[in-house]
Motif scaffolding. Structure first.
Motif, mmCIF file in Angstrom:
data_model
loop_
_atom_site.group_PDB
_atom_site.id
_atom_site.type_symbol
_atom_site.label_atom_id
_atom_site.label_comp_id
_atom_site.label_asym_id
_atom_site.label_seq_id
_atom_site.Cartn_x
_atom_site.Cartn_y
_atom_site.Cartn_z
ATOM 1 N N THR A 1 0.837 -1.197 0.000
ATOM 2 C CA THR A 1 0.000 0.000 0.000
ATOM 3 C C THR A 1 0.871 1.246 0.000
ATOM 4 O O THR A 1 2.069 1.194 0.262
ATOM 5 C CB THR A 1 -0.919 0.030 1.229
ATOM 6 N N THR A 2 0.239 2.389 -0.286
ATOM 7 C CA THR A 2 1.003 3.637 -0.382
ATOM 8 C C THR A 2 1.588 4.049 0.962
ATOM 9 O O THR A 2 2.625 4.707 0.998
ATOM 10 C CB THR A 2 0.112 4.765 -0.918
ATOM 11 N N ALA B 1 -1.929 -2.460 -4.588
ATOM 12 C CA ALA B 1 -2.051 -1.191 -3.879
ATOM 13 C C ALA B 1 -3.510 -0.767 -3.855
ATOM 14 O O ALA B 1 -4.279 -1.085 -4.751
ATOM 15 C CB ALA B 1 -1.209 -0.127 -4.571
ATOM 16 N N ARG B 2 -3.875 -0.065 -2.808
ATOM 17 C CA ARG B 2 -5.244 0.444 -2.623
ATOM 18 C C ARG B 2 -6.278 -0.669 -2.656
ATOM 19 O O ARG B 2 -7.370 -0.512 -3.221
ATOM 20 C CB ARG B 2 -5.564 1.505 -3.672
#
Length: 198
Positions: free
Chosen positions: A96-97, A131-132
């Protein structure tokens, strides 16, 4: 008056590795979770890093403590984990970010020829979750939250040695893996609680 009815988001189906009934540690997630300060050999404190191995099916954890984020120490932690719990067929790590630095580090580690060779020897596949996509790592985030809460209550602002912190982490692993998950079927008068350690 003009509002439309709330439509909940459509939740995608669970990934296959969460639905397959295989050995408990067949699928394992790994993440560097918390950076802590420990007593150093000199007058200044030193950093220590907690590596959390998570089992999405059994919802159990294994905790390792490293004194730096080098490839060699991570490889030793992975070898210790595999010696205790067996070799996983699938290793997952967060992407993830909020954990960009950690995921980049894990990508670097997984691309290292020595780590690749070791993973090929044990026939382990390493994947990064998208991601996300919080539903992929919701269990991990919850278990990390439990570990952080326990550490905050036990350690607080104290500065411990590396060995003292290792001892506390092993005890916390036992506590978290003994938390009740469900009841085991059987006699209603003598219900047994199912835990990750079962």
């Amino acid at each position: 008056m003009q509002g439309r009815p709330y439509r909940p988001n459509i939740v995608p189906p669970l990934p296959e590795f969460r639905m397959q009934c295989k050995q408990p540690f067949n699928t394992t997630g790994v993440e560097y979770t918390i950076t802590l300060w420990v007593k150093g050999k000199g007058p200044n404190p030193e950093k220590a890093y907690i590596i959390l191995f998570i089992y999405p099916i059994t919802r159990g954890i294994q905790v390792e403590l490293d004194d730096n984020q080098s490839c060699d120490l991570f490889l030793m932690s992975l070898r210790k984990f595999c010696s205790r719990r067996g070799f996983p067929a699938l290793m997952l790590s967060d992407n993830t970010t909020t954990f960009v630095a950690v995921s980049e580090y894990l990508k670097t580690i997984s691309e290292n020829p020595r780590v690749k060779e070791h993973l090929l020897d044990i026939k382990c596949n390493w994947k990064f979750i998208p991601a996300r996509a919080p539903w992929f790592g919701a269990i991990w985030e919850r278990l990390m939250g439990l570990l952080k809460l326990c550490l905050k209550k036990i350690v607080g602002q104290a500065l411990l040695s590396f060995e003292e912190l290792t001892c506390i982490l092993v005890e916390l692993k036992g506590i978290i893996n003994d938390r009740p998950l469900s009841y085991m079927p059987g006699d209603l008068n003598q219900l047994e609680i199912l835990t990750s350690n079962h």
